[in-house]
Structure formats: structure tokens, C-alpha cells
Design an enzyme around this catalytic site. Structure first.
Site, PDB file in Angstrom:
ATOM      1  N   SER A 104       0.824  -1.217   0.000  1.00  0.00           N
ATOM      2  CA  SER A 104       0.000   0.000   0.000  1.00  0.00           C
ATOM      3  C   SER A 104       0.854   1.262   0.000  1.00  0.00           C
ATOM      4  O   SER A 104       0.464   2.272  -0.588  1.00  0.00           O
ATOM      5  CB  SER A 104      -0.936  -0.005   1.211  1.00  0.00           C
ATOM      6  OG  SER A 104      -0.199  -0.020   2.425  1.00  0.00           O
ATOM      7  N   ASP A 115       1.266  -0.593   8.512  1.00  0.00           N
ATOM      8  CA  ASP A 115       2.678  -0.934   8.422  1.00  0.00           C
ATOM      9  C   ASP A 115       3.239  -0.577   7.043  1.00  0.00           C
ATOM     10  O   ASP A 115       2.498  -0.327   6.090  1.00  0.00           O
ATOM     11  CB  ASP A 115       2.899  -2.420   8.724  1.00  0.00           C
ATOM     12  CG  ASP A 115       2.123  -3.322   7.775  1.00  0.00           C
ATOM     13  OD1 ASP A 115       1.407  -2.799   6.902  1.00  0.00           O
ATOM     14  OD2 ASP A 115       2.226  -4.550   7.907  1.00  0.00           O
ATOM     15  N   ASP A 117       5.532  -2.068   4.062  1.00  0.00           N
ATOM     16  CA  ASP A 117       6.157  -3.254   3.482  1.00  0.00           C
ATOM     17  C   ASP A 117       7.452  -2.828   2.816  1.00  0.00           C
ATOM     18  O   ASP A 117       7.450  -1.980   1.911  1.00  0.00           O
ATOM     19  CB  ASP A 117       5.225  -3.908   2.464  1.00  0.00           C
ATOM     20  CG  ASP A 117       3.954  -4.430   3.108  1.00  0.00           C
ATOM     21  OD1 ASP A 117       4.054  -5.134   4.122  1.00  0.00           O
ATOM     22  OD2 ASP A 117       2.862  -4.112   2.606  1.00  0.00           O
ATOM     23  N   ASP A 170       7.416  -4.410   7.915  1.00  0.00           N
ATOM     24  CA  ASP A 170       7.608  -5.782   7.445  1.00  0.00           C
ATOM     25  C   ASP A 170       8.804  -5.752   6.499  1.00  0.00           C
ATOM     26  O   ASP A 170       8.727  -5.149   5.421  1.00  0.00           O
ATOM     27  CB  ASP A 170       6.369  -6.293   6.712  1.00  0.00           C
ATOM     28  CG  ASP A 170       5.257  -6.682   7.666  1.00  0.00           C
ATOM     29  OD1 ASP A 170       5.440  -6.540   8.877  1.00  0.00           O
ATOM     30  OD2 ASP A 170       4.188  -7.108   7.182  1.00  0.00           O
ATOM     31  N   LYS A 231     -10.630  -0.915  -0.250  1.00  0.00           N
ATOM     32  CA  LYS A 231      -9.945  -1.531   0.889  1.00  0.00           C
ATOM     33  C   LYS A 231     -10.672  -1.195   2.194  1.00  0.00           C
ATOM     34  O   LYS A 231     -10.830  -2.055   3.067  1.00  0.00           O
ATOM     35  CB  LYS A 231      -8.495  -1.053   0.950  1.00  0.00           C
ATOM     36  CG  LYS A 231      -7.598  -1.636  -0.139  1.00  0.00           C
ATOM     37  CD  LYS A 231      -6.173  -1.098  -0.048  1.00  0.00           C
ATOM     38  CE  LYS A 231      -5.496  -1.527   1.222  1.00  0.00           C
ATOM     39  NZ  LYS A 231      -4.077  -1.115   1.269  1.00  0.00           N
ATOM     40  N   TYR A 240     -11.197  -8.594   4.282  1.00  0.00           N
ATOM     41  CA  TYR A 240      -9.837  -8.143   3.974  1.00  0.00           C
ATOM     42  C   TYR A 240      -8.862  -8.925   4.842  1.00  0.00           C
ATOM     43  O   TYR A 240      -8.613  -8.576   5.991  1.00  0.00           O
ATOM     44  CB  TYR A 240      -9.693  -6.642   4.249  1.00  0.00           C
ATOM     45  CG  TYR A 240      -8.378  -6.044   3.770  1.00  0.00           C
ATOM     46  CD1 TYR A 240      -8.299  -5.417   2.541  1.00  0.00           C
ATOM     47  CD2 TYR A 240      -7.231  -6.123   4.545  1.00  0.00           C
ATOM     48  CE1 TYR A 240      -7.104  -4.875   2.089  1.00  0.00           C
ATOM     49  CE2 TYR A 240      -6.032  -5.590   4.109  1.00  0.00           C
ATOM     50  CZ  TYR A 240      -5.972  -4.968   2.880  1.00  0.00           C
ATOM     51  OH  TYR A 240      -4.779  -4.436   2.440  1.00  0.00           O
TER      52      TYR A 240
END
Length: 684
Positions: A104, A115, A117, A170, A231, A240
Site C-alpha cells: 500500500s 505498516d 512493506d 515488514d 480496501k 480483507y
């Protein structure tokens, strides 16, 4: 491979190439917005803004600072390893690692608190197993800014999870076949895939897929607003979660991008409406793709049901646009697809009302009331000795929950449908670290069960627990309990205000002229039963509350509606553990169906008038179920006078107490054993 350009996904001949560089099939419509569409678009953007979906400038700056610090850390880490391995001073100076984002954040649709990524790309001599998951892990563990550090090396895509200055990260790692990683590395070029293993390909493809999606949509800003909206809708409606068997961020991004291709001149308010219109008609398992599937001399496996038999069984294929093209939604099962299709139809209905000015955008984002949707649930309680252990243990159990859905579908031949709910619930009253997940259960629609027929899923649950117990990082105190609860037995901690809100039955609310007094029902709770850290609890008594209150005790109530048109009897399911054979003839699977031995308690064939005429058949059964939830005290008292039921109840109480104490005493004597939990019966 030819791909459909129709909403249904039916196969059609290849279309003539379009004069744009983003679509590979003919658009469904080139229409632009009307004045009404523009007005609805303004209202949609305001709704998203009011819902808090955009981060502040301060938080955006904080994220950039964290990414900059993380980039410095991995660069220093690679230089340290290069020096330790005896490379020249020039090599040490040139040694480099770079940080890329994906998900995202890279797509530009992230919200506050989510978070980031990230992917670290390093040189060929820095490996994942030791250098990343041990050396870099230890470096991060010693930093004050880093908290909740959790390595997951055995995941499908190996990842290290942590918080850096309060921002969730992450972090993935990919070692590419270069001695020096250039600062301006082009990750979209196929050369980064040379001489790497499949976990590295999967790690790299997060960034490559995000870049390809942005290249393949006609208007990036319209795509972002639409994706942000969908989303938000998916999270509100409980669909989701890739790990649970629904769809994750990349899945929703590809679905939205396909709609943008089919309606290249549409604005977000139109695209949201078209999204539901198209996917309510889509004929799965026809795949959703943004471009033709590319084959490459590198030889990595791609999604191709013609060559790969396993690909033919994918339920809802959504294909990634970057080589190697793969199905990003392989976790979807028949049950979770059914749930998502129901939600697509709900969204389509609301959007139709919005187009007719009969509803506002806020109606689309109404939360799904999961705990009013089913009569039966599975409750999965996860406990550990402290929050750090719970974090790792919960992650493992949550990643396996979709297997429980698949096993139940398999063992009941698809007759028992499952709805895993991705939301986590916490009972703060427990003295141990606790987390719980729930799964709705119901008989497949249109399939009528015989009187007394049951789904006995004890063996299925036992098999699931055996899979869970294979966790290689298990520690003493890590526990899992799975129990069958009815709607009226749901624990208080699943409700927002700590109590179950009053629910009027659908039919009774139309027929009754007065409100029936509801039976007083105390929420059934699983007590913490670990003898190691939950002091002051009786192990036997605690587990007895699971056995006797969640399905062993023979209990029920007879109910009449306001007009005395029906009389319904419900008996809770009965246990196994050697007791079910003795009382098999009194077991039932669903409320409203009772054993023929109790003629005085049998439900009658009912015909209850409503505003459309007559309710019968399945509707009468639904009425019977609703009658149960408004049970009258007088009827309950009359049932309690039935001596046969009371005698059986007392006998089961004694047997349950004996079995529970005997089994749990073995647990106490060997506290270090993994999850030797007392047995629970699951009759649905």
C-alpha cells in the site's frame, strides 16, 4: 493466453490492440462522468476524508525518516559483513544494500497507522538464513528504537516484523547475483531474477508487481482513490485478510486496476459502482488479469492450468502482472468465496441506491454484524505466558486458520459452510495473554438435513490441533482451545460495549404486538486453564465449564410466538468422549429439529402469516430459530419439569466432571507437554 474482456470472464477471441499502453483488451465503456457523477465523487472523497483514511503531514514525514534510518542500517550491516569476510578495502567501500517499498505504501494508498512493506536487496554473498535472520536480527534487537521484533523465516515469503520508532515494518530480504548493488537498481528489469531461488523471486515480486500495476492503469490518481475506498469497504465488511482466506492488499489492487482498464474514463465514484457490478457477474474461476501471461527463458513456474494440474483447483484466481505471473489469491476457498460474493452483492445493491440518490456513501461502509449472522460458531482461543510469546504464537495459529476451513469443507463434503472472521478479539479479564478468533458455521443453503442429522467435526478439530502443535518455536504456556458456541453463548468480550445488544427476531418484530421477555443468558466463557501461569484457577473446574456449558449439558427451552402459532424445542449438541453413544437418540444438529421420542416437545408444521401472505418451509424453520432467541420464561419452566431431561442432565454433569478432572490431572502432572488440552465435542 487470450483473456476475456466481458464482465462474466467468459472466453472471447483476442481483441484488436488498443491505442494505449495500459489495456490489453477492449474497454467495456469509454463514457466519462456526468454532472451527477462528479457530485457523487465529491461526496465520496469527503466521506473517505472524514473516515480518517489519509495520514497527516507529520506522520508522512515520520515514515520517510524511518525509511531513511532503515536504509542506513542495512548499508552499514552489509559493509560490516564485507569487511568480516576479508574483501578488499575498495569492496568494503563499494558494498551496498538498498531499501524498496511495496504494498500500500508503494501504491500510494496507505493510511495512518498501517505498516510499511519493505524489501532489502543485498549482494550475492549476503544470505538470508544466517546474515539476515541472525546477524541483522541481532543488530535490530539491540536498538532502542526497535520493538516487537518477530522473525518469520519459514513463511511463504520470509519476513522480519518489528516496530521502528513506533511505526510497523515488514522487512523482506533478497540477495541478487551481483557483487555490488547499485543505488539506482532497476528492479523492474528481468535481470534481477537471474540465478536466484524461488523465495527470493517471491520477495522481489512484491515491488515488481506494484510497479507494474501503476503502469497498467489509465489514471493513477483515480485508481488510488478507488482502491482506498474498496480496501476500507473490505475491512468494514470483514473480507480483507489474505491469511484467513479472503483477499489482501495486492488482490484488491489487481481487481480495482482491472476495473480501471475496463472503464478508462471513469472517475472513482463510477469505478466503485462498476467494481461491484462487474464482480457480482464474474464467473469464477475465470482469472482476473491485467496483461498477458509472460513466459521467460528463466524457467520459473507461472500460473497455467493447462500445464499445472494444481492451478486448475484455484477457486478465485487473481494473476499478478509481473513475471513470473502467479495466482495471488490461492488461499481463497469455496467458503470464503461464497462470503465475498455475498458482500459483492451487498455492495452492488448499496451502489445502485446511491446512484438513485436513495442512500449516502456512508451506507456502503456500514460494518458487517458478524455475531448476528449465524446460529453456530467455532471459537479459537489462543493463550501464552506473556505478550511476546502470544505475538509469535498467534501469528502461527492465524496463518493456519484457513486450513481449518478447508478441513471442515473436506470432511463434510461441503455441506457445512464456514465463515472465518479475520478480526481478533481479546478478553482483558484473563490473567494470561489472550487472543480469540471466531468462525461462523451453517448448513449449505438449499440442502435440507434429516431430522437428528449432525455434523460431528471432533476429528477435524483434532487434526487441526495436531497441525498447530507442529510449531517449531513452541514454548511452555502456549495454548490453543477450540470450542463450539451458539449465538446466545457468545462471550461478552466480542461485543463493543462488553455486552450483547438486544436483537429483535426478523419475523417476530413484524408479528408481535408486545415484546417477549428474553431469557436471561449468561455469556459462556472459556477460562484460562494453563497451570503454569494462571494461578488461582481450578484446572478441572475451568475445563468443565467448556465441556458442560459448551455442548455437553442437555438443555433447551420451548418457545411460543406472540400468536401461539408455533412451539419450538431446541436442544444443545451433546458430547463425544464415550458419552454420545449412550444418548445418541436424543442428539440433534440444529435448533428447531428434535428427537421423535419427545413428542411433547416436537415442533409443529407452522404457517405464520406475514405481510406477503404465508411463511412456510425454510421460512418457517427460520421463524423457529428466531423464536428460540425470544424464549418465554413460562415455557422454559415447563421444560425443566420434564424428568427425563433433568435426569440425563445430571448424569452428564457427573460424567463430564469425572472425565474433565481425570484428563486435566494428566496435564498438571506433565505441564511441559505441548497442548494436551481436554477434549471438547463439536456437533453442529
Amino acid at each position: 493466453m487470450a483473456v476475456s474482456d466481458s464482465p462474466s470472464g467468459a472466453s472471447t477471441p483476442p481483441q484488436q490492440e488498443q491505442p494505449n499502453n495500459y489495456a490489453f483488451t477492449k474497454p467495456l465503456s469509454l463514457a466519462g462522468p456526468t454532472d451527477a457523477d462528479l457530485q457523487r465523487n465529491l461526496e465520496l472523497e469527503k466521506c473517505l476524508l472524514d473516515s480518517g483514511l489519509y495520514e497527516s503531514n507529520e506522520e508522512a514525514a515520520a515514515r520517510k525518516e524511518v525509511l531513511h534510518r532503515l536504509d542506513q542500517i542495512v548499508k552499514s550491516w552489509v559493509k560490516q559483513l564485507t569487511r568480516q569476510r576479508g574483501y578488499t578495502d575498495q569492496m568494503v567501500e563499494d558494498a551496498n544494500a538498498v531499501i524498496f517499498t511495496f504494498g500500500s505504501y508503494r501504491l500510494g494508498v496507505h493510511g495512518p497507522g498501517v505498516d510499511i512493506d519493505t524489501l532489502c536487496i543485498g549482494p550475492s554473498y549476503v544470505n538470508r538464513e544466517e546474515d539476515f535472520f541472525i546477524i541483522l536480527h541481532n543488530i535490530l534487537a539491540e536498538m532502542e528504537e526497535v520493538t516487537e521484533l518477530q522473525p518469520v523465516p519459514d513463511a511463504h515469503v520470509p519476513v522480519m516484523k518489528f516496530k521502528f520508532q513506533g511505526i510497523s515494518i515488514d522487512l523482506l530480504y533478497a540477495s541478487i547475483s551481483l557483487l555490488v548493488v547499485p543505488e539506482d537498481l532497476d528492479i523492474s528489469h528481468g535481470s534481477v531474477l537471474y540465478d536466484v531461488d524461488e523465495p527470493t523471486v517471491r520477495s522481489l515480486n512484491g515491488c515488481r508487481v506494484a510497479d507494474q500495476i501503476l503502469k497498467l492503469v489509465p489514471n493513477v490518481e483515480h485508481f488510488r482513490t478507488t482502491l482506498r475506498c474498496l480496501k476500507f469497504w473490505a475491512k468494514r465488511r470483514g473480507v480483507y485478510s489474505n491469511v484467513t482466506g479472503f483477499l489482501g492488499g495486492v488482490n484488491w489492487a489487481i481487481l480495482v486496476a482491472r476495473i480501471c482498464q475496463l472503464y478508462p474514463n471513469a472517475i472513482p465514484s463510477m469505478l466503485v459502482s462498476r467494481f461491484f457490478r462487474v464482480y457480482t457477474q464474474w464467473r469464477w474461476p475465470n482469472p482476473v488479469m491485467l496483461c498477458s501471461i509472460e513466459e521467460n527463458e528463466l524457467g520459473f513456474p507461472i500460473w497455467d492450468p493447462r500445464r499445472n494440474p494444481r492451478d486448475r483447483f484455484h477457486t478465485m484466481p487473481i494473476i499478478t502482472p509481473a513475471y513470473p505471473c502467479m495466482n495471488s489469491s490461492y488461499n481463497v476457498s469455496a467458503s470464503t468465496l461464497r462470503v465475498m460474493m455475498e458482500q459483492f452483492r451487498y455492495g452492488n445493491k448499496i451502489c445502485d441506491e446511491i446512484d438513485l440518490n436513495k442512500a449516502q456513501w456512508s451506507a456502503l461502509f456500514q460494518p458487517y454484524i458478524f455475531f448476528e449472522a449465524y446460529k453456530n460458531y467455532l471459537q479459537v482461543d489462543i493463550m501464552a505466558s506473556d505478550t511476546d510469546d502470544l505475538l509469535a504464537w498467534r501469528g502461527w495459529v492465524e496463518s493456519r486458520l484457513r486450513l481449518l476451513t478447508l478441513k471442515i469443507e473436506r470432511d463434510t463434503n461441503g455441506m457445512l459452510q464456514c465463515h472465518p472472521y479475520p478480526h481478533e478479539y481479546i478478553d482483558t479479564s484473563k490473567p494470561c495473554a489472550h487472543s480469540a478468533f471466531f468462525m461462523g458455521l451453517q448448513r449449505k443453503e438449499g440442502v435440507r438435513g434429516q431430522e437428528g442429522q449432525q455434523f460431528d467435526i471432533r476429528g477435524t478439530v483434532d487434526e487441526f490441533r495436531q497441525d498447530i502443535n507442529m510449531y517449531m518455536y513452541w514454548k511452555p504456556g502456549m495454548q490453543i482451545f477450540v470450542s463450539h458456541v451458539r449465538r446466545k453463548q457468545l462471550p461478552a468480550f466480542v461485543f463493543p460495549d462488553g455486552y450483547k445488544r438486544t436483537r429483535m427476531p426478523r419475523h417476530i418484530s413484524q408479528l408481535a404486538e408486545k415484546t417477549d421477555k428474553r431469557a436471561s443468558i449468561s455469556p459462556q466463557r472459556l477460562e484460562c486453564v494453563s497451570p503454569e501461569y494462571c494461578t488461582g484457577k481450578s484446572v478441572g473446574t475451568a475445563q468443565m465449564s467448556i465441556e458442560c456449558m459448551e455442548g455437553v449439558r442437555l438443555s433447551g427451552s420451548t418457545t411460543k410466538d406472540a400468536n401461539s402459532n408455533c412451539e419450538i424445542k431446541s436442544l444443545d449438541a451433546l458430547p463425544g468422549s464415550g458419552l454420545s453413544t449412550e444418548i445418541a437418540n436424543t442428539q440433534i444438529s440444529e435448533p428447531g429439529f428434535v428427537d421423535s421420542r419427545h413428542d411433547m416437545l416436537k415442533s409443529r408444521s407452522v404457517e405464520v402469516p406475514n405481510e406477503n401472505g404465508v411463511v412456510n418451509g425454510d421460512e418457517a424453520r427460520d421463524l423457529a430459530l428466531d423464536c428460540l432467541e425470544s424464549a418465554e420464561t413460562e415455557s422454559t419452566n415447563s421444560l425443566s419439569n420434564y424428568k427425563g431431561v433433568i435426569d440425563m442432565d445430571q448424569r452428564l454433569d457427573k460424567a463430564c466432571n469425572f472425565i474433565t478432572r481425570a484428563e486435566c490431572s494428566d496435564y498438571v502432572s506433565n505441564a511441559s507437554s505441548q497442548n494436551l488440552n481436554c477434549e471438547v465435542s463439536y456437533f453442529i
